[in-house]
Design a protein around this motif. Structure first.
Motif, PDB file in Angstrom:
ATOM      1  N   UNK A 159       9.021  -2.314   1.165  1.00 59.14           N
ATOM      2  CA  UNK A 159       8.389  -0.847   0.218  1.00 59.14           C
ATOM      3  C   UNK A 159       7.159  -0.514   1.139  1.00 59.14           C
ATOM      4  N   UNK A 160       6.562  -1.669   1.383  1.00 55.26           N
ATOM      5  CA  UNK A 160       5.434  -1.399   1.522  1.00 55.26           C
ATOM      6  C   UNK A 160       5.061  -0.675   2.661  1.00 55.26           C
ATOM      7  N   UNK A 161       5.705  -0.809   3.636  1.00 58.42           N
ATOM      8  CA  UNK A 161       6.066   0.286   5.249  1.00 58.42           C
ATOM      9  C   UNK A 161       6.686   1.672   4.581  1.00 58.42           C
ATOM     10  N   UNK A 162       6.963   1.903   3.110  1.00 57.51           N
ATOM     11  CA  UNK A 162       7.721   3.003   2.974  1.00 57.51           C
ATOM     12  C   UNK A 162       6.071   4.099   2.846  1.00 57.51           C
ATOM     13  N   UNK A 163       5.163   3.056   2.016  1.00 54.69           N
ATOM     14  CA  UNK A 163       4.542   4.276   1.653  1.00 54.69           C
ATOM     15  C   UNK A 163       3.314   3.419   3.035  1.00 54.69           C
ATOM     16  N   UNK A 164       3.686   4.031   3.637  1.00 56.66           N
ATOM     17  CA  UNK A 164       2.889   3.950   5.177  1.00 56.66           C
ATOM     18  C   UNK A 164       1.799   2.810   5.868  1.00 56.66           C
ATOM     19  N   UNK A 165       2.518   1.537   4.662  1.00 61.74           N
ATOM     20  CA  UNK A 165       1.208   0.899   5.084  1.00 61.74           C
ATOM     21  C   UNK A 165       1.448   0.395   6.617  1.00 61.74           C
TER      22      UNK A 165
ATOM     23  N   UNK B  93       7.882   9.987  -0.186  1.00 60.19           N
ATOM     24  CA  UNK B  93       8.259   8.698  -1.183  1.00 60.19           C
ATOM     25  C   UNK B  93       9.536   7.993  -0.986  1.00 60.19           C
ATOM     26  N   UNK B  94       9.772   7.353  -1.587  1.00 61.41           N
ATOM     27  CA  UNK B  94      10.734   6.422  -0.968  1.00 61.41           C
ATOM     28  C   UNK B  94      11.014   5.688  -2.092  1.00 61.41           C
ATOM     29  N   UNK B  95      11.976   5.778  -3.197  1.00 58.47           N
ATOM     30  CA  UNK B  95      12.909   4.893  -3.955  1.00 58.47           C
ATOM     31  C   UNK B  95      14.256   3.823  -4.224  1.00 58.47           C
ATOM     32  N   UNK B  96      14.185   2.768  -4.418  1.00 55.70           N
ATOM     33  CA  UNK B  96      15.008   2.263  -3.668  1.00 55.70           C
ATOM     34  C   UNK B  96      15.767   1.744  -4.917  1.00 55.70           C
ATOM     35  N   UNK B  97      17.180   1.356  -4.729  1.00 58.18           N
ATOM     36  CA  UNK B  97      18.011   0.924  -5.892  1.00 58.18           C
ATOM     37  C   UNK B  97      17.642  -0.193  -6.424  1.00 58.18           C
ATOM     38  N   UNK B  98      16.810  -0.945  -6.183  1.00 61.22           N
ATOM     39  CA  UNK B  98      16.234  -2.236  -6.205  1.00 61.22           C
ATOM     40  C   UNK B  98      14.833  -2.383  -6.997  1.00 61.22           C
ATOM     41  N   UNK B  99      14.295  -1.083  -6.738  1.00 61.06           N
ATOM     42  CA  UNK B  99      12.758  -1.004  -7.160  1.00 61.06           C
ATOM     43  C   UNK B  99      11.528  -1.626  -6.962  1.00 61.06           C
ATOM     44  N   UNK B 100      12.048  -2.768  -6.025  1.00 63.07           N
ATOM     45  CA  UNK B 100      11.008  -3.283  -4.935  1.00 63.07           C
ATOM     46  C   UNK B 100       9.696  -2.850  -5.048  1.00 63.07           C
ATOM     47  N   UNK B 102       6.024  -4.380  -6.185  1.00 62.66           N
ATOM     48  CA  UNK B 102       5.136  -5.751  -5.853  1.00 62.66           C
ATOM     49  C   UNK B 102       5.181  -6.455  -7.167  1.00 62.66           C
ATOM     50  N   UNK B 103       5.853  -7.784  -7.105  1.00 67.63           N
ATOM     51  CA  UNK B 103       5.882  -8.452  -8.602  1.00 67.63           C
ATOM     52  C   UNK B 103       4.511  -9.105  -8.725  1.00 67.63           C
TER      53      UNK B 103
END
Lengths: 259, 253
Positions: A159-165, B93-100, B102-103
């Protein structure tokens, strides 16, 4: 006899055995002698305030130094073990195996005397203490930290890499904060072990102002011919370590609840 | 709004996949995919599990490294190891099945982290963008909540907002509703419908045939690593040309 009666009988027997054991120990033990040698109030009183402002302070100082060094170097080792670069991984693996496999006392001797002897360096006593304990602590902490980092789901990095980090940014602000939180309980255990390992530092030689708790207690044992000083420093250790282990228990319970 | 400097500025395609192959060990998951998404187009990718649809999506922002082929995103070939992938990813923009989500971060910090670290927006700017995007997904009141305190549907909407806060050129959705309880699917699909009608370029891997029919400009049916069918929703879903597509649609209905 019903099943329930038999259970009651067994439990009653266990209680009785315990009470009997306590009574026997109390009858056999020489209470007066124990009080005189182990709980000599006069000797105990003389130990204050030095046992706190010198010995306990040194124990805590040495622990803090070794822990800080171990944490920083352990984190480097953990990241090396997870590196894509082979030699980094190999170095970290070998380092961790070696320092976990050696007795801490041997490392303290090696760092405290071996290296200064070989390279003719004059290391400050605090440097020798930090490295002597910290090099071993780093090996243990590296494995704990690696487990923490690997415990963070891969989706977090993605997720972090997908945001360009970058990998480094994602590691620093997404993975590590979560991984470190996971390892707070085991790291507190490392800290408790480290506190106790400071008792090995006497082999580096001490002056009156560099004594930690165990050395402080041992010296008074030979001066006073009474084990009371050992009891007192033992209580000071517990005063430091028990709150920590209790804190770990609370944190672990809270961790489990938040999942 | 900072579109990628393209090799070919007249390029009408947001995504242009050519001859894409992806192998995991001996298993070839994608076996020569040719596939395009035009700017402003909404494309739904359907297919049985193991058909390679998630892998295709993940290749587009290089979460999986293609074995061979080209993937032009705004003209930049992300399959090329020399591509500035971090920059291209800020546009996708990327959206995942498991939301991911940052908790360890609040909703606000989830939305501002990459804006500040990657786009170097100032804190007030990033917060303002976060507010606007949360408004757009209907969760402005959750700005200081933590992910663990949100429902699955709310978490996924925050995840969409997190991606939108980067002001991307296109959005990829990897089975965005598959991890949700049935009663929470609607709110997420509603947000996605809103995005589609605002003209966002979208590629959606989904099992929601109804959503594909209503929202997609095109539906692509993938099976065993190849594109079996590619056309308008009515054509692919109602009058499929291939037996494999017909069988799949019968099973999911």
């Amino acid at each position: 006899m019903t099943r329930r009666q038999r259970q009651r009988l067994i439990r009653g027997g266990l209680y009785a055995a315990f009470v009997l054991a306590v009574v026997v120990v109390a009858a056999v033990a020489d209470g007066e002698r124990i009080a005189q040698f182990f709980f000599d109030v006069d000797i105990a009183r003389q130990m204050f305030p030095d046992v706190l402002i010198v010995a306990a302070r040194n124990t805590l100082l040495y622990t803090a130094l070794a822990f800080s060094f171990g944490l920083a170097f352990g984190l480097v080792l953990a990241l090396m073990r997870l590196s894509r670069v082979g030699p980094y991984r190999w170095f970290a693996t070998v380092y961790i195996e070696v320092f976990r496999g050696l007795p801490a006392l041997l490392t303290i001797f090696l760092v405290g005397f071996g290296i200064p002897l070989a390279f003719r360096v004059e290391w400050h006593v605090l440097t020798r203490i930090t490295l002597g304990l910290g090099l071993v602590a780093a090996a243990y902490m590296a494995e704990t930290l690696r487990a923490g980092i690997e415990g963070v789901p891969t989706g977090q990095m993605e997720a972090a890499r997908s945001l360009g980090m970058s990998h480094g940014q994602a590691m620093a602000s997404v993975v590590l904060p979560q991984g470190l939180r996971l390892v707070i309980p085991p790291m507190t255990n490392e800290l408790v072990l480290l506190i106790k390992d400071t008792s090995l530092l006497f082999v580096l030689g001490t002056t009156p102002i560099t004594k930690e708790l165990t050395k402080f207690g041992r010296d008074l044992l030979s001066q006073t011919a009474s084990p009371t000083p050992l009891i007192v420093v033992g209580l000071v250790y517990l005063l430091i370590t028990v709150p920590m282990t209790q804190l770990v228990a609370v944190l672990e319970r809270r961790n489990r609840r938040s999942r | 709004m900072g579109a990628i400097e393209t090799g070919n500025p007249g390029d009408q395609y947001a995504i242009d996949v050519r001859g894409l192959r992806k192998r995991f060990g001996t298993l070839e998951v994608l076996r020569g995919i040719d596939f395009r998404v035009a700017r402003g187009e909404v494309v739904c990718v359907i297919g049985p599990s193991g058909s390679g649809k998630s892998t295709l999506l993940r290749c587009i922002n290089r979460l999986e490294v293609p074995t061979s082929g080209q993937i032009l995103v705004g003209g930049v070939d992300v399959a090329d190891a020399d591509a500035d992938i971090d920059h291209v990813r800020t546009r996708i923009g990327m959206v995942f099945q498991a939301f991911n989500l940052f908790p360890h971060l609040s909703v606000l910090d989830n939305l501002t982290l990459a804006q500040r670290r990657v786009l170097k927006r100032t804190r007030p700017d990033a917060v303002e963008v976060a507010r606007q995007t949360l408004e757009r997904v209907g969760l402005a009141d959750k700005i200081s909540a933590y992910p663990a305190h949100l429902s699955g549907g709310q978490q996924q909407r925050v995840a969409i907002a997190r991606a939108l806060a980067m002001h991307p050129d296109m959005m990829l959705f990897d089975e965005p509703t598959s991890a949700l309880d049935p009663e929470l699917v609607g709110e997420v699909l509603a947000v996605m419908r809103g995005l589609a009608s605002d003209g966002m370029t979208m590629m959606v891997v989904t099992h929601e045939i109804g959503f594909a029919r209503d929202v997609a400009d095109r539906v692509v049916f993938l099976d065993e690593g190849v594109v079996v069918e590619d056309g308008a929703p009515s054509q692919v879903l109602d009058t499929p040309q291939h037996e494999r597509t017909r069988r799949f649609l019968q099973r999911v209905r």
